[in-house]
Design a protein around this motif. Structure first.
Motif: not given
Length: 841
Positions: A229-256
């Motif tokens: 669980p810690c590894g999955i959370m670690f990866t997911l948080i960093l992926i979402v945060w990095l995409s947000w920082r790079m302005r590639m984050f699309e909230p409507g597609r986070w489920i897929s």
């Protein structure tokens, strides 16, 4: 159906441009300038520059919160190292928060860089020691000179302590400074890169967090705490945060995206199960294990205790439970000459001594106790007397604390440098519960790996088979072996006026015992029974320690005396005894005492020859489908060693793959997680619609009704923008819906918003009935998969909130009217009057 009043013509003239540019209409209406409330309502974008410029602090706070959270996930590998989540959190959480706060200080130019370095130094060598070495402070708050000194040395020494001590290490010797240092510097440096204007520096933050994760894993244990669980959370948080920082984050597609990540994690997890792995732990390689060859066999020194200190007190124990024995050493390897410590360091082996901290991980069930030990003359070896299963051993001398080693598998201790007169220490532990005779008789032998016994005499195998070869249970077999030796044997230490009895317990001495005269003491009988048990497939080991014996050699409670508010028992050299432990299923290591009564001493007129093994067979052996030992005749060595007894068939590759697939399906499948997340989204959106339907004035509720239609269209993939009239046209064209119903809905929303006329609750309720029909028609027009994606989409949800846009519009319109020379407001121009007059009708 929705009925429409006269459509406000003003809405047809509205047009939308990008934020920050001038917006106008064909008639030059003020309503669609970038500063109007109508523009804000139709676009959902901020209207005031002050709102748009709230950029420096909020993104920085988000990034710092992400860095602090990820840092704590890295340090979670150390929770079981410290042995307590509360103990770990007391240092890790404030350290990560302090590091993130120091990084956040860089948002303000006056505090950037140099002041951040000052804050880091203070946090590391002042705040850290106060938190981690709180007992050395003044009033638990003000650091003393001792606090600062230990904080400086502990910053570097804590890492060495962490890998040198067997977990849990507790908080002794500044051990908490290790997790404090890791969390503080990781959060501070990673946060520094995370807040740089160029988002590409965020990759450096991720590299630092991964490095911290590896460092904590190397300092951790082979099991860890919630690693997956810690590894999955670690990866997911960093992926979402990095995409947000790079302005590639699309909230409507986070489920897929989340589904893809979870499926990838499940696949990786399943693949890892198929590949043999051995986690590298620095603790296993930092200090070479204790070599058994450095120590002579503890059992060989038994007769020396009895010869020199037979009636002399060598050990005193205060508050030890009555009838409790104290062990010195445990041996599980027989090389033909002596019993000694094993030559491996696997878990449970007798040579697996490790340094421990202030607490010892122990899950034994039984009676808790705290006893104080005092060593007198006679004990000079490294074996430290201990009772039960220790949870803590504390010395008054720091040197002894650093020299103490403990073996949790054999529940025995070792003090490098030797046990000397005057040594005092306190043990807190648990006296294990022991099964009764009936439970033992019905228990089966456990299957574990043990060092193979070498050069075992033939007589051992013969006596073992003749005595208990036909018993159906391992516990019953062990009982029969102990009973035979106790009944058929005679007791003598072979000292002074005792009957002649040779020392030693090797193959030559056991051949005398079982093939000549069955005379000896616990050294010989324990060795003989342990080897007999091995011959019959029972895991066995020999224990040397103190027993509170009576004159017959039986354990008694009468030796314990009451002194003041506690009890005291004095052990003499004559109390040093050897016994056997057999590992039984469900009960673990169970003690057996095969030595005859010490009052059963021989004389010259008695026949001391052991019985013929054939005469010991009281009934034919039971036919066993799974015999306890191989029927091959014993030769010069054991035919069924401990390792062979523990062998089990190796499962096929197909069985291993099936087991891995089953575990993936059980633990790694995202289905259950998706169902929970999907259900929560549907429930949340239903609650949101209910609030829009009921909250606010009728005008607000009607405006929110159209907003729900526009957001639903956005979630379905329709490109909606501009005024409500434009939005209705886009929805009708792209979803192939009746344009009249959509125009009617948007016209009523415009009328409620801009007419200035009051609306009734009945009108709002009627309007929402039409909105529900319209939303249902929009969903029905979509393909099935697209329909579900729309239902689960989160795009635009922030726009769906009750807002009294009517009041905002009229307030803004009033402010925009030019003032006359006398200060009164000038009436709107005739064109505006005509448009709003038409809207009112």
């Amino acid at each position: 159906m929705i009925t429409t009043p006269h459509t406000p013509s003003m809405t047809a003239d509205m047009s939308l441009t990008s934020a920050g540019t001038h917006t106008s209409t064909e008639t030059g209406s003020w309503a669609m300038t970038t500063h109007s409330a109508i523009w804000s309502t139709n676009t959902g974008r901020p209207t005031h520059r002050a709102v748009r410029e709230q950029t420096a602090v909020r993104p920085a706070l988000v990034s710092c919160a992400v860095i602090a959270t990820v840092t704590l996930l890295c340090a979670a590998n150390l929770v079981d190292v410290y042995g307590s989540f509360a103990l770990w959190a007391a240092a890790a959480v404030p350290a990560a928060a302090a590091g993130a706060a120091i990084a956040f200080a860089g948002v303000f130019p006056a505090l950037r860089l140099w002041w951040q370095l000052v804050f880091l130094v203070v946090a590391q060598w002042v705040v850290g020691p106060v938190v981690c070495l709180n007992t050395t402070t003044v009033g638990r708050v003000v650091p003393s000179l001792e606090t600062l000194r230990l904080g400086w040395t502990g910053t570097f020494g804590s890492f060495k302590y962490l890998i040198a001590i067997e977990p849990p290490v507790g908080d002794a010797q500044g051990a908490m400074l290790a997790v404090w240092t890791l969390c503080l510097w990781t959060a501070a440096i990673a946060g520094f890169f995370a807040l740089l204007p160029d988002a590409r520096w965020s990759f450096m933050s991720i590299v630092l967090e991964i490095a911290a994760l590896c460092a904590c894993a190397l300092l951790g244990t082979s099991t860890g705490v919630a690693r997956i669980p810690c590894g999955i959370m670690f990866t997911l948080i960093l992926i979402v945060w990095l995409s947000w920082r790079m302005r590639m984050f699309e909230p409507g597609r986070w489920i897929s995206a989340g589904v893809i990540v979870v499926l990838a994690a499940a696949t990786a997890f399943g693949g890892c199960l198929l590949v043999p792995s051995d986690r590298t732990i620095l603790r296993d390689h930092y200090e070479p294990p204790l070599s058994p060859n450095d120590y002579t066999s503890p059992l060989s020194t038994m007769r020396a205790y009895i010869k020199s200190y037979r009636d002399t007190t060598v050990l005193s124990v205060r508050n030890l439970p009555e009838g409790t024995g104290v062990r010195l050493a445990v041996m599980d390897r027989f090389d033909g000459n002596v019993w000694n410590l094993s030559d491996s360091r696997s878990s449970g082996d007798s040579a697996n001594y490790t340094r421990v901290g202030t607490s010892i991980d122990n899950h034994t069930k039984g009676k808790a106790f705290t006893a104080e030990f005092t060593v007198h003359d006679g004990l000079g070896d490294d074996w430290l007397p201990l009772a039960g299963a220790a949870t803590s051993v504390r010395f008054s001398n720091k040197k002894h604390t650093e020299a103490f080693y403990y073996n949790a598998g054999t529940r025995s201790g070792l003090l490098r440098g030797g046990v000397a007169k005057g040594l005092t220490y306190t043990e807190t532990g648990i006296i294990p519960d022991e099964p009764d005779d009936k439970q033992i008789a019905e228990a089966e032998a456990a299957r574990i790996e043990q060092p193979k016994a070498e050069d075992v005499p033939n007589e051992v195998g013969k006596f073992a088979s003749a005595t208990a070869g036909g018993r159906s249970h391992g516990g019953e077999t062990a009982q029969q072996l102990a009973s035979m030796l106790k009944e058929e044997g005679w007791f003598s230490h072979g000292l002074g006026s005792d009957y002649a009895s040779s020392p030693g317990h090797g193959n030559h001495r056991l051949t005398q015992l079982l093939g000549g005269e069955m005379v000896g003491d616990s050294e010989q009988y324990a060795s003989a029974m342990a080897l007999m048990a091995r011959e019959l497939g029972l895991p066995s080991r020999v224990v040397l320690g103190f027993l509170p014996k009576d004159k017959d050699g039986s354990i008694t409670n009468a030796r314990t005396e009451t002194h003041g508010d506690g009890t005291v028992i004095d052990f003499t050299g004559n109390d040093v005894t050897a016994w056997v432990e057999i590992n039984l299923d469900r009960y673990g290591w169970v003690p057996f005492y095969p030595t005859p009564k010490e009052t059963k001493t021989p004389d010259d007129d008695q026949n001391l020859t052991p019985p013929n093994p054939q005469n010991l067979v009281r009934q034919p052996p039971l036919p066993l489908t799974d015999p306890l030992r191989d029927e091959t005749n014993t030769t010069s060595q054991s035919s069924f060693g401990g390792t062979e007894a523990a062998e089990t068939p190796t499962p096929s590759k197909w069985a291993q793959a099936g087991r891995a697939i089953g575990q993936v399906a059980l633990y790694g499948s995202p289905v259950w997680a998706l169902l929970l997340v999907g259900g929560a989204i549907l429930l949340g959106k239903a609650v949101q619609l209910a609030l829009l339907r009921k909250r606010g004035t009728p005008q607000t509720r009607m405006a929110s009704g159209w907003q729900s239609v526009a957001v639903l269209a956005l979630q379905s993939g329709v490109d909606v923008h501009g005024t409500r009239r434009e939005q209705s046209q886009q929805i009708a064209e792209q979803l192939k819906l009746d344009p009249d119903a959509l125009r009617s809905a948007c016209s009523q929303a415009d009328y409620a918003t801009f007419s200035g006329q009051g609306m009734s609750d009945a009108q709002a309720a009627s309007y929402w009935e039409g909105i529900d029909e319209l939303r249902a028609a929009m969903l029905a027009a979509l393909p099935r998969m697209r329909r579900w994606r729309t239902k689960l989409s989160l795009r635009g949800l922030r726009r769906m909130k009750p807002a009294d846009v009517t009041a905002k519009y009229h307030k803004a319109q009033a402010k925009a009217q030019p003032r006359q020379s006398d200060g009164s407001a000038q009436a709107p121009d005739q064109h505006t009057k005509r448009r709003f007059s038409h809207a009112r009708h």
